[in-house]
Design an enzyme around this catalytic site. Structure first.
Site, PDB file in Angstrom:
ATOM      1  CG  HIS A 240      -1.817  -1.106   1.429  1.00 10.17           C
ATOM      2  ND1 HIS A 240      -2.899  -1.306   0.613  1.00 10.17           N
ATOM      3  CD2 HIS A 240      -1.857  -2.100   2.353  1.00 10.17           C
ATOM      4  CE1 HIS A 240      -3.572  -2.366   1.028  1.00 10.17           C
ATOM      5  NE2 HIS A 240      -2.956  -2.875   2.075  1.00 10.17           N
TER       6      HIS A 240
HETATM    7  C1  BDR Z   1      -3.057   1.335   5.142  1.00  7.68           C
HETATM    8  O1  BDR Z   1      -3.382   1.063   6.489  1.00  7.68           O
HETATM    9  C2  BDR Z   1      -2.219   0.772   7.226  1.00  7.68           C
HETATM   10  O2  BDR Z   1      -2.424  -0.378   7.975  1.00  7.68           O
HETATM   11  C3  BDR Z   1      -1.111   0.580   6.230  1.00  7.68           C
HETATM   12  O3  BDR Z   1       0.112   1.030   6.746  1.00  7.68           O
HETATM   13  C4  BDR Z   1      -1.550   1.403   5.046  1.00  7.68           C
HETATM   14  O4  BDR Z   1      -1.135   2.742   5.177  1.00  7.68           O
HETATM   15  C5  BDR Z   1      -3.689   0.294   4.233  1.00  7.68           C
HETATM   16  O5  BDR Z   1      -5.072   0.338   4.326  1.00  7.68           O
END
Ligand code: BDR
Ligand code: CA
Length: 303
Positions: A240
């Site tokens: 992500h």
């Molecule tokens: C996002 O949520 C967090 O857990 C991760 O670091 C990322 O930024 C993904 O949905």
């Protein structure tokens, strides 16, 4: 080199994003700002310092928001990032400390000092950016670009069926940033769920004779196990936060569309990001990604 402030809630994929950003010559990471999110602010700041230490990089860290704008903090995602936020790998305190200036003041000051130059990459809840805009609305026209990892605009959520974790953590902050007039690019689950780091990569990282590749392999192993639990057979974990960094390095990794994005603030769909064709402001929403090309680029830069 693009001057960048990287706003993080470190977190395993944040840690990977930090390494990717700091090893990319296109970016000048002038500072890291931290937010609560994948853990309490004390942990996300500590984790950020530990990652920098492991990478042997000296970049100032500014600690920021410890709670959402106007609702109580939710449970931290220990099932995804571990009790410590780094897959239960933390064994020591960092040697370095965060700066005395807070994240919000730092963001405002840097944007004013470098008008129309600063890119902000925000990969946690958007609380610091929202607080900066609320405190100093004049920065909106001075920021070059804000690229965020957050939202699930044309797809389902990962925290609730409707909401992505960063937006869910502080929906009012996301709504504030999306409606502020800032030049925003949304790198949401629409594209980040397509950029998977395959499980098999860990063997390669563990075979390397470098402490940092073991450091990242250990935490990423925890993250991959969480992905297998929630998405059996997926075969990898979503990159992500690294994809938000990738989009700043090379915008051609993604295809974008302009939408007026609103955030649902009440009820069971709280945190949902809804795209409307009518109304202003329009922000850029990433709809497609060249996943393989991005993954190869990320891997070529990580260590
Ligand atoms: C996002 O949520 C967090 O857990 C991760 O670091 C990322 O930024 C993904 O949905
Ligand atoms: Ca994050």
């Amino acid at each position: 080199m693009k001057p960048v402030i990287l706003d993080v809630d470190t977190g395993i994929d944040d840690a990977l994003a930090i390494a990717y950003a700091l090893n990319s010559p296109e970016l000048e990471i002038i500072g890291l700002t931290t937010c609560f999110g994948n853990g309490p602010i004390e942990n996300t700041t500590r984790n950020t310092l530990l990652v920098l230490e492991q990478l042997g990089k000296k970049v100032p860290v500014y600690s920021g928001a410890d709670k959402p704008l106007n609702r109580p903090a939710k449970k931290f995602p220990t099932h995804v990032h571990g009790e410590d936020g780094l897959g239960n790998t933390v064994k020591k305190a960092p040697l370095m400390e965060a700066e005395s200036e807070g994240a919000v003041a730092y963001i405002i000051n840097q944007v004013k000092q470098r008008p129309h130059e600063m890119t902000i990459i925000a990969v946690g809840p958007l609380t610091n950016i929202a607080l900066a805009v609320k405190k100093e609305p004049g920065i909106v026209s001075l920021v070059k670009e804000v690229v965020i990892m957050g939202g699930a605009v044309f797809t389902g959520g990962n925290t609730t069926p409707f909401s992505e974790a960063n937006v869910f953590a502080d929906p009012e902050a996301a709504e504030c940033v999306f409606s502020s007039g800032l030049s925003v690019t949304v790198v949401g689950l629409d594209v980040t769920m397509q950029t998977l780091l395959p499980n098999a990569i860990l063997a390669d990282w563990r075979a390397r004779d470098r402490e940092e590749s073991h450091f990242f392999a250990d935490m990423t192993s925890f993250y991959m196990q969480a992905y297998e639990t929630f998405h059996p057979g997926i075969g990898g974990c979503a990159l992500h936060d690294p994809l938000a960094v990738g989009v700043v390095i090379d915008p051609s990794f993604v295809k974008k569309e302009k939408w007026n994005v609103k955030v649902v603030l009440e009820g069971e769909e709280t945190g949902r990001t809804v795209a409307l064709a009518e109304g202003e402001p329009k922000i850029q929403v990433c709809r497609q990604v060249e996943a393989d090309r991005f993954l190869n680029h990320f891997l070529s830069r990580l260590f």
